[in-house]
Every structure is written in C-alpha cells, then in structure tokens.
Design a protein around this motif. Structure first.
Motif, PDB file in Angstrom:
ATOM      1  N   ALA A   1       0.765  -1.137   0.004  1.00 49.66           N
ATOM      2  CA  ALA A   1      -0.067  -0.066   0.042  1.00 49.66           C
ATOM      3  C   ALA A   1       0.828   1.237   0.053  1.00 49.66           C
ATOM      4  O   ALA A   1       0.649   2.063  -0.818  1.00 49.66           O
ATOM      5  CB  ALA A   1      -0.759   0.062   1.197  1.00 49.66           C
ATOM      6  N   ARG A   2       1.775   1.459   0.758  1.00 53.17           N
ATOM      7  CA  ARG A   2       2.750   2.506   1.038  1.00 53.17           C
ATOM      8  C   ARG A   2       3.218   2.757  -0.305  1.00 53.17           C
ATOM      9  O   ARG A   2       3.676   3.712  -0.971  1.00 53.17           O
ATOM     10  CB  ARG A   2       3.738   2.337   2.069  1.00 53.17           C
ATOM     11  N   HIS A   3       3.927   1.487  -1.050  1.00 51.07           N
ATOM     12  CA  HIS A   3       4.880   1.797  -2.163  1.00 51.07           C
ATOM     13  C   HIS A   3       3.918   1.957  -3.542  1.00 51.07           C
ATOM     14  O   HIS A   3       4.568   2.156  -4.311  1.00 51.07           O
ATOM     15  CB  HIS A   3       5.570   0.506  -2.347  1.00 51.07           C
ATOM     16  N   VAL A   4       2.633   1.857  -3.495  1.00 51.82           N
ATOM     17  CA  VAL A   4       1.829   2.134  -4.675  1.00 51.82           C
ATOM     18  C   VAL A   4       1.276   3.592  -4.266  1.00 51.82           C
ATOM     19  O   VAL A   4       0.806   4.151  -5.295  1.00 51.82           O
ATOM     20  CB  VAL A   4       0.786   1.407  -4.839  1.00 51.82           C
ATOM     21  N   GLY A   5       1.723   4.344  -3.280  1.00 55.68           N
ATOM     22  CA  GLY A   5       1.446   5.674  -3.003  1.00 55.68           C
ATOM     23  C   GLY A   5       0.224   5.771  -2.020  1.00 55.68           C
ATOM     24  O   GLY A   5      -0.277   6.961  -2.168  1.00 55.68           O
ATOM     25  N   ILE A   6       0.051   4.959  -1.348  1.00 54.51           N
ATOM     26  CA  ILE A   6      -1.366   5.298  -0.335  1.00 54.51           C
ATOM     27  C   ILE A   6      -0.550   5.888   0.865  1.00 54.51           C
ATOM     28  O   ILE A   6       0.316   5.347   1.689  1.00 54.51           O
ATOM     29  CB  ILE A   6      -2.055   3.958   0.088  1.00 54.51           C
ATOM     30  N   ASP A   7      -1.101   7.150   1.642  1.00 55.62           N
ATOM     31  CA  ASP A   7      -0.635   7.533   2.533  1.00 55.62           C
ATOM     32  C   ASP A   7      -1.355   6.729   3.758  1.00 55.62           C
ATOM     33  O   ASP A   7      -2.611   7.168   3.813  1.00 55.62           O
ATOM     34  CB  ASP A   7      -0.994   9.089   2.658  1.00 55.62           C
ATOM     35  N   THR A   8      -0.884   5.524   4.092  1.00 56.19           N
ATOM     36  CA  THR A   8      -1.709   4.844   5.045  1.00 56.19           C
ATOM     37  C   THR A   8      -2.323   5.356   6.134  1.00 56.19           C
ATOM     38  O   THR A   8      -3.546   5.317   6.535  1.00 56.19           O
ATOM     39  CB  THR A   8      -0.732   3.419   5.228  1.00 56.19           C
ATOM     40  N   ALA A   9      -1.191   6.157   6.996  1.00 54.25           N
ATOM     41  CA  ALA A   9      -1.653   6.725   8.275  1.00 54.25           C
ATOM     42  C   ALA A   9      -2.840   7.821   7.971  1.00 54.25           C
ATOM     43  O   ALA A   9      -3.770   7.690   8.903  1.00 54.25           O
ATOM     44  CB  ALA A   9      -0.611   7.251   8.754  1.00 54.25           C
TER      45      ALA A   9
ATOM     46  N   SER B   1      -4.549  -0.890  -8.640  1.00 53.13           N
ATOM     47  CA  SER B   1      -4.086   0.030  -7.273  1.00 53.13           C
ATOM     48  C   SER B   1      -2.913   0.805  -7.749  1.00 53.13           C
ATOM     49  O   SER B   1      -2.720   2.143  -7.036  1.00 53.13           O
ATOM     50  CB  SER B   1      -3.690  -0.930  -6.181  1.00 53.13           C
ATOM     51  N   GLY B   2      -1.930   0.379  -8.726  1.00 49.56           N
ATOM     52  CA  GLY B   2      -0.642   1.202  -8.979  1.00 49.56           C
ATOM     53  C   GLY B   2      -1.167   2.723  -9.842  1.00 49.56           C
ATOM     54  O   GLY B   2      -0.719   3.553  -9.402  1.00 49.56           O
ATOM     55  N   ALA B   3      -2.216   2.457 -10.562  1.00 48.50           N
ATOM     56  CA  ALA B   3      -2.662   3.327 -11.209  1.00 48.50           C
ATOM     57  C   ALA B   3      -3.560   4.429 -10.681  1.00 48.50           C
ATOM     58  O   ALA B   3      -3.451   5.696 -10.587  1.00 48.50           O
ATOM     59  CB  ALA B   3      -3.697   3.030 -12.445  1.00 48.50           C
ATOM     60  N   VAL B   4      -4.518   4.092  -9.437  1.00 45.60           N
ATOM     61  CA  VAL B   4      -5.262   4.839  -8.746  1.00 45.60           C
ATOM     62  C   VAL B   4      -4.243   5.835  -7.819  1.00 45.60           C
ATOM     63  O   VAL B   4      -4.571   6.836  -7.530  1.00 45.60           O
ATOM     64  CB  VAL B   4      -6.245   4.078  -7.945  1.00 45.60           C
ATOM     65  N   PHE B   5      -3.232   5.096  -7.125  1.00 46.74           N
ATOM     66  CA  PHE B   5      -2.483   5.745  -6.055  1.00 46.74           C
ATOM     67  C   PHE B   5      -1.190   6.124  -6.416  1.00 46.74           C
ATOM     68  O   PHE B   5      -0.594   7.186  -5.701  1.00 46.74           O
ATOM     69  CB  PHE B   5      -2.605   4.841  -4.847  1.00 46.74           C
TER      70      PHE B   5
ATOM     71  N   ARG C   1      -6.178  -2.779 -18.089  1.00 47.22           N
ATOM     72  CA  ARG C   1      -6.128  -4.058 -19.053  1.00 47.22           C
ATOM     73  C   ARG C   1      -4.978  -4.009 -19.958  1.00 47.22           C
ATOM     74  O   ARG C   1      -4.452  -5.178 -20.282  1.00 47.22           O
ATOM     75  CB  ARG C   1      -7.477  -3.662 -19.680  1.00 47.22           C
ATOM     76  N   VAL C   2      -4.631  -2.923 -20.390  1.00 44.67           N
ATOM     77  CA  VAL C   2      -3.520  -2.479 -21.417  1.00 44.67           C
ATOM     78  C   VAL C   2      -2.286  -3.089 -20.814  1.00 44.67           C
ATOM     79  O   VAL C   2      -1.490  -4.316 -21.523  1.00 44.67           O
ATOM     80  CB  VAL C   2      -3.369  -1.376 -21.546  1.00 44.67           C
ATOM     81  N   LEU C   3      -1.744  -3.007 -19.486  1.00 44.92           N
ATOM     82  CA  LEU C   3      -0.671  -3.429 -18.904  1.00 44.92           C
ATOM     83  C   LEU C   3      -0.844  -5.306 -18.637  1.00 44.92           C
ATOM     84  O   LEU C   3       0.292  -5.785 -18.924  1.00 44.92           O
ATOM     85  CB  LEU C   3      -0.518  -2.781 -17.817  1.00 44.92           C
TER      86      LEU C   3
ATOM     87  N   ARG D   1       1.728  -3.893 -12.155  1.00 44.96           N
ATOM     88  CA  ARG D   1       1.217  -2.739 -10.986  1.00 44.96           C
ATOM     89  C   ARG D   1       2.114  -1.688 -10.988  1.00 44.96           C
ATOM     90  O   ARG D   1       1.886  -0.770 -10.733  1.00 44.96           O
ATOM     91  CB  ARG D   1       1.184  -3.554  -9.615  1.00 44.96           C
ATOM     92  N   ALA D   2       3.345  -2.071 -10.931  1.00 51.87           N
ATOM     93  CA  ALA D   2       4.630  -1.029 -10.842  1.00 51.87           C
ATOM     94  C   ALA D   2       4.591   0.005 -12.329  1.00 51.87           C
ATOM     95  O   ALA D   2       4.521   0.997 -11.912  1.00 51.87           O
ATOM     96  CB  ALA D   2       5.928  -1.684 -10.856  1.00 51.87           C
TER      97      ALA D   2
END
Lengths: 322, 242, 288
Positions: free
Chosen positions: A190-198, B102-106, B121-123, B152-153
């Motif tokens: 979660a943190r590494h996809v960019g979610i500010d978990t806190a 999740s990678g694209a959203v956040f 889908r593309v990825l 995802r990355a």
C-alpha cells in the motif's frame, strides 16, 4: 466502482424499505418496546460507525464512549444557546477533531498503541470534563430540557443508522475504500503504490468518530440530566465492541446481527441480575474469541459455503474456514 | 541534463552494522542500470533507501534533481518511483486487474474508475495476462504473480522503475520471456534500476552496472569491463553464489 | 523534595506492576489488559489475610506470589496458549489476546464485585511516621517501597544472572531463534506469563498496605502499567523501572501542585510525549 450493479440497487432498495418499516414502530407502541428499540437503534448506529473503522483496519477502538460523551455534552452545554440541528453538526465536528488528534498521535505507529490509547480515553475525557466543571461552575451535571419525545429520538437514530450505512456504502466505492482494501491486504505494498496509510486510517477514524458523537448528541435529551459518569460510561465502548464482533464486521450489516439479541440480553440482565452484568460481558468476550471469531455472519457464510460445496461438488475449492 | 536518479553518499546503519556505506551513483534518463554484488552486499537495502522503505542514515537521493530521501514511501511513490519486491508481494484478496489498478489509482498518475481499469487491461495484456484479468491472484503461479507485480509498478507510469530480483526463481523459458519484457521496457525509454543475480540477464540487458560488496560500491561502469575488474572478481569468488 | 520522595515511594509498586506486564507482553506476547485485575485481586487477598487471619501483608506475599504464579500459569495454559497456537501472525495474536484478556478483565471484576461488593476498602498497617530529609512519610509506604525494590532486584538478578532468565530474555528478543538454540519457547512463555502475574500480585499486595482500593479500579492501573511499559520499551527491565519513577514523580507533582483531578491527564500527557518522540521506549533502539 462506477454505476450501480443490479445487486447493489437491490441492496439499497431493501435497506431503505427496512428502515421505512422500522420507522413505523412508534405508531404501535410507545412504552417498553419503543424504549428497548431506541436502545437497539442506538447500538446499531454505534456499532456500524465503529465497524466503519475497526472492520477494515482490525484496530479495536475503545474510544466510543469518549466520542459519545462529547456528543452528549455538546448538546448539554449548547441547548439553551443554539438550535438543536446546529448542535448535532457541532457534535460531529468535535467528534471528528478528537478522532483526528487521537489518530494522529497513534495511528502513525502501530495498532497496539492505538488500542492502549483508546482504552483509557473515555476515563481521561471524563476526568477532564469533571475537573473543568468543578473548576468553572458549581453544578456537577447539566440539564437538557427539550420537546423531544422517545419517538423523535428513535426516528433520528434510525435516520443516523441509515446515514452510516449509506456512508459505508459510498466509502467502499471510493478511493478511500479501495485504499483500505489494499492496506488490509498488504500495508507495505500500500505504501509503495502511493497510499498515505496513516492519513487514510485517520480520515476513516474521523468519520467514525463524528457519527458516534452525533449518536451521543441525539440521545442527550433522553438523559434529561447529564453527568460525566453516565455520558462517558466506558461500558458503552466495550458493549459496542462485543456486539459488532458478535455479528461480524466483514459485511456492512454484520454488526446488526449482534446488536439486536445482545441489547435484549443486556436489558434483561441489567434489570434482573444487576450484579452479574460484568460477568456476562466477560463471558461474551471469551465466547467471541474462542467460539465465534468471525462473528455470526462468519458462521453463516461458512455454513453456506459448506452447503454449496455439498450440492455442487465440482465447484472450485472454497477458502478454508479458519 | 539532470540525471533521473542521483544517489549521493547514501548511508544506512542498523545499530553498528553499516549495510550501505557512502554509496554514490547516478542513473541517466532512459538508462537500465544493473545493481549487482554478492549476497548481503546491501543491494536490496539500497533499493529500500531509494523507494523510501527505509530512511537513509546520511546522504541524499534525488529524483530529477529533487530531493526524495527523507520522504515517506508513499510520497516517493507519488513522485514516480515504483518497485517490485524480492519476495513477490501481490494483494491476495483482489483479482489481477484490481491489483494493477492499485498502481494507477494511487501512484503518480492518480487515475480513477474506467481510466484506471483501461490502463490495467493494457498492462495485463502487455505482461501476457490479458486473458486472466479476473483471476484471483492468490490462485496464480509464481511467474504470473511476478507479472502482476510488474504491471502494478508500471501502472503508475513511473519515472524510475526498481526491480528487486524480478527474474529470480524463473525457469529457463520463463527467463527468456522475462528478459525480453524488460528489454522492451528499456527500449521504450523507461529508466530502470535492477538488482539481479542472473548474470546473463545483466550482460544482455544493462547499459551500465554498479557493483556493491559489504555495503560499499566497489566498481561502476560498462558491464563487461566492470565484471572483469579484479576487485569485483575477488568479491564474487569469495562468495559461494558466484 | 517532598514531592520527589512521595513520587519515588509510589513508583516502587508501579514498577512491580509494570514489570509484570512487560514480562507478559515482551516474553509471552500477551498484551494482558486484565493485569490491573490481578493487582486488585491481590489487594483483596492481602486485606482478607490481614483482617481475617492477622497475617502481616509482607508475610502474605509468601502466599500471594506463589498462588498468583500458579493461577496465571493455569490461565495461560488453558486460555491463552490456544490463541498463540492458532494465530497466523503477530497482528492476529494481538487482537485475539486483547479481546480474551478483556474477557478475563470483566470476569474477574464481576466476580470480585459479587464477592466483595463495590465499596472502597483499606486497612491499617504500619501507619506510623517515618522521617526522610526532615519530612514525615507513612512507614507503610516506605516499607512497601523497600519490599518492591528488593523484589525488583531479585528479578534483575534472575533475568541477567541465571540460565533460565537468559532463556526468558532470548525468547523476548526472537522466539524463532530461541527455539533453534534448544529453548522450550512455549514453556518459557508460560513461565514468563506466570512470573509476570506473580510480580503484579506482589505490587497489589504492597499497594493495599497504604492505598484505598475497590473492585473496579483495575483498569486505571492497567493503563498506568501499559504507559510505563511503552515508555520503558517492551521487555526492558531498566526502562520499566525508570519509567515508573518518571510516572510516579510526575503524577505526585500534578496531584499536589496543580490538581488531584488531573493525575490521569498527566499520565496521558507523558504517554503522548512518548508516542511522539520515543515510541520505541527510553532505551529502545530506533525500529528498523
């Protein structure tokens, strides 16, 4: 995440219908049944608000009584000065701010600190309120005189419960909901996809705290005389945890399954065996841990899964019931 | 032109153990850099410093000239650093598409709804999982989980992609697919840092490589000359894995 | 000066209770939220022994400590070990043990209310003047502090100078590796939980000699002990003792200089400072 599926439309419709039906109750009875129904709806609102945060995060929050008491006190202090609806909003704001502060202090670290912090929170706020009152005023409590009847309170709590459900539903479809799902799966990812978990957790806790404070504000006129020990009764926090976990927090409506029977049982115990309430609460906690760790809804789902498996042996392997 | 990624005297100490000892290197825009070294030389710790999983004890790390060291991991991810993990980490309760979303959203691009789904889908097609978009990832094979993780990355359209032994554990035919996939990404102009033990992959893919041993950087430069550097040979010969 | 001495005298019992909790959480991995009830139960037993059989509370320790040890061993074996076994990860064990010890908390509190009622109780033991630096203090407080210090010193000797104590500390650091060097982790954990319960009970028995207690005050003591444990660093004996001193002195200071109604606020104030600045404890290393 986008338009409503037929399934979702159906659930929303069913929910609205059930609330409408429940709203008819005061037309039939305004004595014992209404009184216990107010309790049930109160705990329904509290437990669903609690599960809004504690369900996805698995953090056992014991802050319920603190938020509830703050809500009650906002009405107690302001009833002579401000219109009632405004007080409900103020209560919500106070609840959210309190939750934000507690969250900011603890949710950045680990879950245990959060539990410990909330464990004594109601007691802390109670002492502070008592201290302020004895310091700056002569009276120990506050009078709340309103035109509000038991039926009004019932309807407002019912509407609040509906609002909590709708909010949970909307959160589940939002970025915040998706973030919570990812956090629940793997916080590192979660943190590494960019979610500010806190931050996500704090926001969710603030929403939950605001709703609980509103519930306290709505119930305030019922007390007539508000004192710190009754408004900040720590038992409220524990009962909410028991009822919500008894029902199960995986489903939105899960907590309700625990609320209805347990409110009735507690009502019976406290009027007939007042010295045994603690023991019942203790046994309830032990039962949750040892007998029904996933709540009644968890039991039902397992049973259902077993049933489908038996009737359709070719189906893909189900998840193993833990 | 500023480098895509600059590491300046980065240091990480765990109590008395110095896992990364004043390491400095740069990664140019569009470059594929191999980060190699014997086990325990500090490569993964180095990646953790870049992605913000750990804060550096000293030194600084810059992304396109802007300091990212000291920021929390989520902020670094939003700046455009995406990574995969040494031991694959997927989101087990979600299907492949949701994992990638999740990678694209956040991440850096912050898409939502249909846009995020389209990218996913593309990825998934890209990594060869187009037909398994709705398969629960928990039921997938190891290589497919690795593909989901890579997708995802990529979904965040990262400025720098960090691959932590992404090729490890693949069988020879899977390895060929994996290598050509990374090669394609490189040709498209993606900036990539890969930690890797598979030397063939390093030789065929990387523009340059950085060699670490016991936390220090012992060599840097073109792949063939670095690998024949006497100090690098010594570092590897002292290690069973070489 | 008066405040500091009173604070230090109070911190002796706090330290024992917190040491009990830190063993239970640090070694046995059980966050025992019913810890305060063990303390209250020991208060009642000491009271009962003294008023019913005129047994000196210090002698009573010789009965209370072994009894608490045995009972806590039983609780661990029957109720908590199954949770440790079924937990898939640390987080789940934490949630389960928190809920289970809530159950114990209410069960014990309920039983004590049933047997002893909800009133406040106290008894008179060594209520004589004792002078330190020209100020008078209750002799019972001084004796309780000295006894607590002796017990804590004994614990330190046990943990750092004996084989079994070293095993305990090894499990606290890393149960998996401890297992590899032939330490019976399950047994050590049970032992630590039981020892923790015994220490807490000693703290309770000593507290009862100078403190007015009732059946429902356990939660406040659990809270204080938890804050001491976190402040000192989980599983850290030195840290717990120092943190107990800090808490005892700051509580006494707030109660006597500002307002007795704000002692819990003072405790929380310390807690917040720790969370913000040293969440790993006073002597703790930064988490990696």
């Amino acid at each position: 995440m986008m338009g409503l599926t037929p399934q979702e439309t159906k659930s929303l419709g069913l929910g609205a219908l059930l609330i409408a039906l429940a709203a008819l109750l005061p037309l039939f009875d305004d004595g014992f049944y209404l009184s216990i129904s107010v309790n049930i709806v109160l705990y329904a609102a509290l437990c669903t608000s609690w599960a809004l945060f504690s369900g996805p995060t698995h953090y056992v929050s014991l802050a319920t009584a603190a938020f509830y008491g703050l809500g009650t006190y906002s009405v107690g202090l302001g009833i002579e000065l401000l219109p009632y609806p405004l007080l409900l909003l103020i209560a919500a704001a106070i609840g959210a701010v309190m939750a934000g502060l507690v969250g900011a202090a603890t949710l950045r670290i680990s879950g245990v600190y959060f539990v410990i912090f909330t464990f004594g929170l109601a007691e802390l706020v109670r002492q502070l309120v008592t201290w302020t009152q004895t310091k700056f005023s002569t009276a120990m409590g506050l009078y709340v005189f309103t035109e509000m009847t038991e039926s009004h309170i019932y309807w407002m709590l019912l509407a609040l419960t509906g609002a909590v459900f709708l909010t949970s539903f909307l959160i589940a479809r939002s970025r915040l909901g998706f973030a919570m799902t990812v956090i629940g799966n793997d916080e590192t990812v979660a943190r590494h996809v960019g979610i500010d978990t806190a931050r996500s957790k704090i926001i969710l806790f603030m929403i939950s705290g605001a709703f609980i404070a509103i519930a306290g504000a709505i119930t305030a006129p019922r007390y007539i005389y508000i004192e710190p020990p009754s408004a900040f009764n720590p038992m409220i926090s524990f009962l909410v945890v028991i009822m919500a976990l008894l029902g199960g927090t995986k489903r939105l409506w899960g907590p309700l399954v625990g609320v209805i029977p347990f409110t009735i049982v507690m009502d019976f115990i406290s009027s007939n065996f007042p010295n045994h309430t603690m023991i019942v609460v203790g046994l309830a906690f032990l039962a949750i841990v040892y007998l029904i760790p996933h709540g009644v809804t968890g039991l039902l789902e397992n049973a259902q899964a077993r049933w489908t498996k038996r009737s359709a042996p070719a189906a893909v392997a189900e998840e193993k019931p833990a | 032109m500023t480098a895509a990624l600059s590491i300046r005297a980065a240091r990480k100490a765990f109590g008395g153990l110095v896992a990364v000892n004043d390491v400095s290197f740069e990664v140019k825009q569009g470059e594929l850099l191999g980060l190699i070294g014997p086990n325990g030389s500090g490569k993964t710790t180095m990646l953790n410093l870049i992605s913000g999983a750990l804060p550096p004890t000293a030194g600084e790390i810059l992304l396109d000239g802007k300091r990212i060291s000291g920021l929390p991991a989520h902020a670094i991810a939003r700046q455009g650093v995406s990574r995969t993990f040494q031991l694959v980490r997927v989101l087990p309760s979600l299907d492949a598409e949701e994992n990638v979303m999740s990678g694209a959203v956040f991440g850096r691009v912050r898409l939502w709804g249909e846009d995020a789904r389209r990218i996913a889908r593309v990825l998934l097609d890209r990594v060869g999982l187009g037909d398994r978009a709705h398969m629960p990832v928990a039921a997938m094979t190891y290589i497919d989980q690795k593909r989901v993780e890579l997708a995802r990355a990529l979904a965040a359209d990262p400025r720098v992609l960090l691959l932590d032994e992404w090729l490890a554990g693949l069988n020879p035919s899977e390895l060929q697919i994996g290598i050509s996939l990374i090669d394609e990404l490189h040709r498209e102009g993606r900036t990539i840092v890969m930690v890797e033990h598979v030397m063939d992959a390093i030789r065929s893919l990387c523009d340059r490589c950085v060699v670490m041993s016991s936390g220090r950087m012992i060599a840097e430069g073109g792949v063939s000359e670095t690998l024949s550097d006497p100090e690098v040979v010594r570092a590897y010969l002292g290690d069973d894995d070489a | 000066m008066n405040i500091i001495v009173t604070g230090i005298l109070l911190s002796g019992t706090y330290a024992l209770v917190a040491l009990g909790l830190t063993l239970q959480y640090g070694v046995a991995r059980i966050m025992n939220l019913g810890n305060g009830e063990t303390l209250v139960a020991a208060c009642f037993v000491a009271f009962w022994l003294y008023t019913g059989f005129s047994i000196n509370p210090l002698v009573g320790l010789l009965i209370i400590a072994p009894a608490a040890f045995a009972i806590n061993w039983g609780i661990y074996a029957v109720a908590l070990q199954p949770l440790v076994k079924r937990a898939k990860n640390r987080g789940q064990l934490e949630v389960d043990s928190i809920l289970a010890t809530f159950g114990l908390l209410f069960l014990m509190q309920g039983l004590m209310i049933l047997f002893f009622g909800g009133e406040y109780r106290s008894y008179t033991f060594l209520a004589e003047r004792f002078e330190i630096f020209g100020n008078a203090y209750g002799l019972n407080r001084v004796v309780a502090f000295v006894a607590a210090a002796i017990i804590a010193a004994g614990l330190w000797f046990f943990l750092y100078r004996t084989r079994q104590g070293t095993a305990l500390r090894a499990v606290a650091v890393d149960p998996t590796s401890a297992n590899l060097v032939a330490i019976d982790v399950a047994r050590t954990a049970a032992f630590a939980f039981a020892l923790g319960g015994a220490l807490t009970a000693c703290g309770g028995a000593l507290l009862s000699t100078f403190y007015t207690f009732n059946a429902s005050m356990g939660v406040v003591f659990t809270m204080k002990a938890l804050i001491i444990v976190i402040m000192g660093g989980v599983g850290d004996v030195r840290g717990a003792v120092l943190a107990a001193l800090i808490l005892g002195i700051s509580e006494t200071f707030v109660a006597s200089v500002i307002d007795p109604g704000l002692t819990l606020a003072a405790t929380y104030g310390l807690f917040i400072l720790v969370l913000l600045f040293r969440p790993q404890g006073i002597f703790g290393r930064a988490p990696t």
